[in-house]
Design an enzyme around this catalytic site. Structure first.
Site, PDB file in Angstrom:
ATOM      1  N   THR A  47       0.372  -1.540  -0.411  1.00 57.38           N
ATOM      2  CA  THR A  47      -0.163   0.517  -0.063  1.00 57.38           C
ATOM      3  C   THR A  47       0.756   0.993   0.124  1.00 57.38           C
ATOM      4  O   THR A  47       0.665   2.126  -0.965  1.00 57.38           O
ATOM      5  CB  THR A  47      -0.512   0.646   0.998  1.00 57.38           C
ATOM      6  OG1 THR A  47      -1.684  -0.864   1.357  1.00 57.38           O
ATOM      7  CG2 THR A  47      -1.701   1.040   1.315  1.00 57.38           C
ATOM      8  N   TYR A 110     -13.088  -4.927  -1.628  1.00 55.55           N
ATOM      9  CA  TYR A 110     -14.312  -3.985  -2.677  1.00 55.55           C
ATOM     10  C   TYR A 110     -15.160  -5.542  -2.485  1.00 55.55           C
ATOM     11  O   TYR A 110     -16.085  -5.227  -2.466  1.00 55.55           O
ATOM     12  CB  TYR A 110     -13.533  -3.945  -3.391  1.00 55.55           C
ATOM     13  CG  TYR A 110     -14.839  -3.554  -4.266  1.00 55.55           C
ATOM     14  CD1 TYR A 110     -15.289  -2.231  -4.536  1.00 55.55           C
ATOM     15  CD2 TYR A 110     -15.354  -4.042  -5.890  1.00 55.55           C
ATOM     16  CE1 TYR A 110     -15.988  -1.446  -4.395  1.00 55.55           C
ATOM     17  CE2 TYR A 110     -16.345  -3.422  -6.588  1.00 55.55           C
ATOM     18  CZ  TYR A 110     -16.599  -2.492  -5.890  1.00 55.55           C
ATOM     19  OH  TYR A 110     -17.799  -1.796  -6.507  1.00 55.55           O
ATOM     20  N   TYR A 136      -1.984 -10.882   4.481  1.00 55.10           N
ATOM     21  CA  TYR A 136      -1.748  -9.307   4.985  1.00 55.10           C
ATOM     22  C   TYR A 136      -3.475  -8.902   5.133  1.00 55.10           C
ATOM     23  O   TYR A 136      -4.105  -9.631   4.383  1.00 55.10           O
ATOM     24  CB  TYR A 136      -1.418  -8.301   4.172  1.00 55.10           C
ATOM     25  CG  TYR A 136      -1.284  -7.117   4.306  1.00 55.10           C
ATOM     26  CD1 TYR A 136      -1.715  -6.466   5.611  1.00 55.10           C
ATOM     27  CD2 TYR A 136      -1.247  -5.823   2.926  1.00 55.10           C
ATOM     28  CE1 TYR A 136      -1.502  -5.438   5.661  1.00 55.10           C
ATOM     29  CE2 TYR A 136      -0.812  -4.686   3.529  1.00 55.10           C
ATOM     30  CZ  TYR A 136      -1.593  -4.177   4.639  1.00 55.10           C
ATOM     31  OH  TYR A 136      -1.352  -2.663   4.806  1.00 55.10           O
ATOM     32  N   ARG A 141      -9.047  -1.420   4.342  1.00 51.64           N
ATOM     33  CA  ARG A 141      -8.695  -1.158   3.386  1.00 51.64           C
ATOM     34  C   ARG A 141      -9.793  -1.747   2.492  1.00 51.64           C
ATOM     35  O   ARG A 141     -10.514  -1.263   1.821  1.00 51.64           O
ATOM     36  CB  ARG A 141      -7.333  -0.998   2.891  1.00 51.64           C
ATOM     37  CG  ARG A 141      -6.207   0.070   3.426  1.00 51.64           C
ATOM     38  CD  ARG A 141      -5.167   0.289   2.981  1.00 51.64           C
ATOM     39  NE  ARG A 141      -4.182   1.453   3.670  1.00 51.64           N
ATOM     40  CZ  ARG A 141      -4.262   2.815   2.925  1.00 51.64           C
ATOM     41  NH1 ARG A 141      -5.596   2.718   1.509  1.00 51.64           N
ATOM     42  NH2 ARG A 141      -3.898   3.660   2.759  1.00 51.64           N
TER      43      ARG A 141
END
Length: 292
Positions: A47, A110, A136, A141
């Site tokens: 990220t 998402y 992870y 996020r």
């Protein structure tokens, strides 16, 4: 592998020039600065590396620059993750892992899969990967939390799933993972502010954002924690609290890039949809660095 992923890992930024092209000279400078000051391993294309706005060609060029600068001094971990399982498998199958010690693979964002969907996703990643896999979990996020039960199931079922970068921000979840994990499975903090208590509780250290700006002190803090020297480690921990808060105040990596610009390692340029830190935040960061 266990020893390779213990201590201070850094989620390295991707420096950009004013024209938004990758600044390979600054990237090499950051690699050398970190290795010379106590960083134990480097995570590429996470990220903080703005992986979602870096092209496939640029990613290969970034890897090549870091590999050359590193010159086999510390392990390199490569970020390969996303929410299209088939695409991730394709990337794994077409990546040269000659200089890569492990991959860091984020839980799908998402799509919001069930826990079974997350399990099946990482089963596919594990089967394809020729190197160890670090899970992870970053629900802030991804919009879904990889539960402890799912992590333990993956760690138990697949030998090459060796660690998790946990970044849910929950000490209770960290404690659950550390308590219930297989013996050799590593719990790595993905939260800079919790890195010390997590390591003291039995974690393996941290994959840090702020660590790349102040690797000597941050690495010392983590290694004191690994030795169980809590009192000495907390003295360093409290020195970092304000700057950790500042670098995440607007967005990551705009904050850390403002720090890195202040210490002459790279420009503070980020790619849209991110924007550079505001002047007020830069002033606060500069004041911290000047007095650190």
């Amino acid at each position: 592998m266990k020893n390779k992923l213990t201590g201070l890992g850094i989620a390295i930024v991707t420096p950009f020039k004013k024209d938004l092209s990758v600044d390979h000279e600054s990237l090499s400078k950051i690699v050398n600065y970190n290795i010379e000051n106590g960083t134990n391993y480097i995570v590429i294309s996470g990220t903080t590396g703005e992986s979602v706005t870096v092209s496939k060609i640029e990613k290969k060029e970034i890897i090549a620059t870091i590999v050359k600068a590193n010159n086999n001094r510390v392990p390199l971990v490569l970020g390969i993750g996303g929410n299209n399982t088939a695409e991730i498998i394709e990337e794994i199958n077409t990546t040269n892992f000659k200089d890569i010690s492990a991959i860091l693979s984020v839980s799908p964002a998402y799509s919001k899969p069930t826990q079974e969907g997350i399990y099946q996703h990482f089963k596919a990643v594990s089967s394809a990967s020729p190197v160890p896999v670090i899970l992870y979990n970053v629900p802030g996020r991804t919009a879904s939390n990889m539960l402890t039960e799912t992590v333990i199931r993956l760690a138990t079922d697949f030998e090459n799933i060796v660690a998790i970068k946990e970044a849910a921000g929950s000490m209770f979840q960290y404690f659950q993972l550390i308590k219930n994990k297989p013996k050799d499975f590593l719990v790595i903090s993905g939260d800079d502010d919790l890195a010390l208590p997590v390591t003291l509780a039995g974690g393996a250290g941290v994959i840090s954002v702020i660590g790349q700006a102040f690797p000597e002190k941050f690495s010392k803090m983590i290694h004191l924690a690994l030795e169980g020297k809590a009192k000495e480690a907390f003295k360093l921990h409290y020195q970092f609290l304000d700057i950790i808060s500042l670098i995440f105040a607007e967005n990551n990596p705009a904050g850390i890039k403002a720090v890195l610009e202040k210490i002459n390692l790279c420009k503070d340029v980020v790619r849209l949809p991110l924007v550079a830190a505001t002047d007020s935040l830069k002033t606060k960061i500069a004041d911290f660095v000047n007095n650190f």
